[in-house]
Design an enzyme around this catalytic site. Structure first.
Site, PDB file in Angstrom:
ATOM      1  N   ASP A 134      -7.480 -12.995  -9.277  1.00 32.31           N
ATOM      2  CA  ASP A 134      -6.666 -12.037 -10.007  1.00 32.31           C
ATOM      3  C   ASP A 134      -7.486 -11.370 -11.119  1.00 32.31           C
ATOM      4  OD1 ASP A 134      -4.433 -10.631 -10.650  1.00 32.31           O
ATOM      5  OD2 ASP A 134      -3.561 -12.181 -11.917  1.00 32.31           O
ATOM      6  N   CYS A 188       6.439  -4.069   8.200  1.00 38.18           N
ATOM      7  CA  CYS A 188       7.641  -3.743   7.402  1.00 38.18           C
ATOM      8  C   CYS A 188       8.683  -3.017   8.269  1.00 38.18           C
ATOM      9  CB  CYS A 188       7.281  -2.856   6.209  1.00 38.18           C
ATOM     10  SG  CYS A 188       6.655  -3.754   4.797  1.00 38.18           S
ATOM     11  N   CYS A 194      13.378  -4.341  -0.217  1.00 40.72           N
ATOM     12  CA  CYS A 194      12.748  -4.444  -1.547  1.00 40.72           C
ATOM     13  C   CYS A 194      13.046  -3.195  -2.379  1.00 40.72           C
ATOM     14  CB  CYS A 194      11.248  -4.675  -1.419  1.00 40.72           C
ATOM     15  SG  CYS A 194      10.398  -3.463  -0.405  1.00 40.72           S
ATOM     16  N   CYS A 198      15.276  -3.464  -5.970  1.00 37.23           N
ATOM     17  CA  CYS A 198      14.529  -3.421  -7.232  1.00 37.23           C
ATOM     18  C   CYS A 198      15.448  -2.993  -8.386  1.00 37.23           C
ATOM     19  CB  CYS A 198      13.352  -2.456  -7.111  1.00 37.23           C
ATOM     20  SG  CYS A 198      12.502  -2.265  -8.686  1.00 37.23           S
ATOM     21  N   CYS A 244      11.666  -8.291  -5.522  1.00 37.66           N
ATOM     22  CA  CYS A 244      11.215  -7.630  -4.280  1.00 37.66           C
ATOM     23  C   CYS A 244      10.535  -8.610  -3.327  1.00 37.66           C
ATOM     24  CB  CYS A 244      10.333  -6.419  -4.571  1.00 37.66           C
ATOM     25  SG  CYS A 244       8.893  -6.782  -5.571  1.00 37.66           S
ATOM     26  N   CYS A 248      12.578 -10.150   0.542  1.00 40.43           N
ATOM     27  CA  CYS A 248      11.766  -9.781   1.714  1.00 40.43           C
ATOM     28  C   CYS A 248      12.012 -10.779   2.846  1.00 40.43           C
ATOM     29  CB  CYS A 248      10.283  -9.760   1.338  1.00 40.43           C
ATOM     30  SG  CYS A 248       9.227  -9.380   2.753  1.00 40.43           S
TER      31      CYS A 248
HETATM   32  S1  SF4 Z   1      11.404  -6.253   1.968  1.00 40.48           S
HETATM   33 FE1  SF4 Z   1       9.439  -6.928   2.827  1.00 40.48          FE
HETATM   34  S2  SF4 Z   1       9.492  -6.303   4.978  1.00 40.48           S
HETATM   35 FE2  SF4 Z   1      11.091  -5.188   3.901  1.00 40.48          FE
HETATM   36  S3  SF4 Z   1      10.115  -3.255   3.347  1.00 40.48           S
HETATM   37 FE3  SF4 Z   1       9.922  -4.623   1.597  1.00 40.48          FE
HETATM   38  S4  SF4 Z   1       7.945  -5.591   1.858  1.00 40.48           S
HETATM   39 FE4  SF4 Z   1       8.471  -4.687   3.836  1.00 40.48          FE
HETATM   40  S1  SF4 Z   2       8.617  -6.936  -9.349  1.00 41.65           S
HETATM   41 FE1  SF4 Z   2       9.396  -5.726  -7.628  1.00 41.65          FE
HETATM   42  S2  SF4 Z   2      11.638  -5.807  -7.817  1.00 41.65           S
HETATM   43 FE2  SF4 Z   2      10.775  -6.470  -9.763  1.00 41.65          FE
HETATM   44  S3  SF4 Z   2      10.775  -4.602 -10.990  1.00 41.65           S
HETATM   45 FE3  SF4 Z   2       8.724  -4.791 -10.071  1.00 41.65          FE
HETATM   46  S4  SF4 Z   2       8.866  -3.624  -8.172  1.00 41.65           S
HETATM   47 FE4  SF4 Z   2      10.939  -3.980  -8.865  1.00 41.65          FE
END
Ligand code: SF4
Ligand code: SF4
Length: 310
Positions: A134, A188, A194, A198, A244, A248
């Site tokens: 990271d 995806c 996601c 959000c 997010c 998934c």
């Molecule tokens: S939730 Fe996961 S599979 Fe669905 S669009 Fe987002 S990243 Fe892709």
């Molecule tokens: S981590 Fe993912 S769901 Fe959370 S605010 Fe950022 S983009 Fe949105």
């Protein structure tokens, strides 16, 4: 022919050592200029999607070419280390991202990477190598994707087809030639979970997260006050955000990690609402001493907790 078989043997050795050290997946790419990434990175920086993360602008060239990080680099070895916890926080309290439940991953993984380099040198002879986890100059998700460990999903996380996305990504950049893995396709499909989930609409278009709207940035990176437009949108996150990833579908394949150091040791997961509200600087120091949460400092965490209050 002999050369080829030694390259193959070294590659196998690296992959088996990765498994021995607890890395869940290992994929390898040739160390070369990331030609497709250059215009994307430039555009992302130009549109200010990095928010206050100015360090992203530094190392622009190094981020695109690992040979500038290690002279004579030939291979980038990408590694995934699972952090999906078996434990969960008490419901309805300020939330901490899963990756920060235990000991700071930088320390845990750096130690493993150093051991990795050491044991490889013992087995294959001396070589030059650098380890990263990271770390700003390395585009870890891009390398992991190139090496076939997953694809970068619409939420901008690396998603592994067998185990989802709750992984730390690390790399060894080494001047050893190896057998290279190829990229996977994107799975995806038509999913938009996601994007829909959000809390701050930070996934502005598929695959593009506006860092300056993301709760993870707002609660960890941002040094100023959290802008009022995010009031009541923080979904009770006090450090990071997992939404997010939690929604998934590929994370239904997540399995609990086996890393004892990532287990929570200090009762944090059982903290009540009141304990969070009343957290003192002393408690913060004691509880987060070895945790990635210390990055916000007491002041930062307090700011986040205050912002969550109705
Ligand atoms: S939730 Fe996961 S599979 Fe669905 S669009 Fe987002 S990243 Fe892709
Ligand atoms: S981590 Fe993912 S769901 Fe959370 S605010 Fe950022 S983009 Fe949105």
């Amino acid at each position: 022919m002999r050369m080829h078989s030694s390259v193959y043997k070294t590659t196998q050795l690296i992959k088996s050592e990765a498994g021995r050290l607890g890395f869940d997946f290992c994929g390898i790419s040739k160390a070369e200029f990331l030609v497709e990434q250059a215009p994307l990175l430039e555009k992302w920086l130009r549109e200010n999607k990095n928010g206050e993360m100015k360090y992203m602008e530094n190392y622009f060239d190094k981020r695109l070419d690992p040979r500038l990080l290690l002279e004579g680099a030939k291979s980038v070895v990408s590694l995934l280390y699972n952090y999906f916890p078996a434990q969960a926080q008490t419901p309805n309290v300020p939330k901490i991202s899963k990756y920060a439940y235990g000991k700071d991953y930088h320390e845990v993984i750096k130690e493993k990477l150093n051991e990795f380099l050491f044991s490889l040198k013992e087995k294959i002879g001396d070589f030059s190598g650098r380890a990263f986890v990271d770390s700003a100059p390395v585009m870890d998700k891009v390398w992991a994707e190139k090496s076939g460990l997953g694809w970068i999903g619409k939420n901008s996380n690396l998603i592994n087809k067998e185990r989802g996305s709750f992984f730390f990504i690390a790399e060894l950049i080494i001047d050893v030639e190896l057998v290279y893995d190829g990229p996977l396709k994107d799975y995806c499909g038509t999913c938009t979970r996601c994007i829909d989930a959000c809390p701050t609409q930070a996934i502005v278009t598929p695959y593009v997260v506006d860092g300056s709207k993301c709760i993870s940035y707002l609660t960890i990176e941002l040094k100023d006050n959290i802008p009022t437009e995010f009031k009541n949108k923080m979904d009770n996150w006090a450090f990071g955000c997992d939404v997010c990833q939690d929604v998934c579908p590929w994370n239904s394949f997540s399995a609990p990690h086996q890393e004892q150091q990532f287990n929570n040791q200090n009762g944090l997961l059982n903290f009540t609402e009141q304990e969070w509200t009343e957290i003192s600087e002393e408690t913060f120091g004691a509880i987060f001493k070895n945790s990635a949460v210390k990055r916000t400092k007491y002041k930062g965490l307090k700011r986040n907790l205050e912002f969550l209050k109705k």
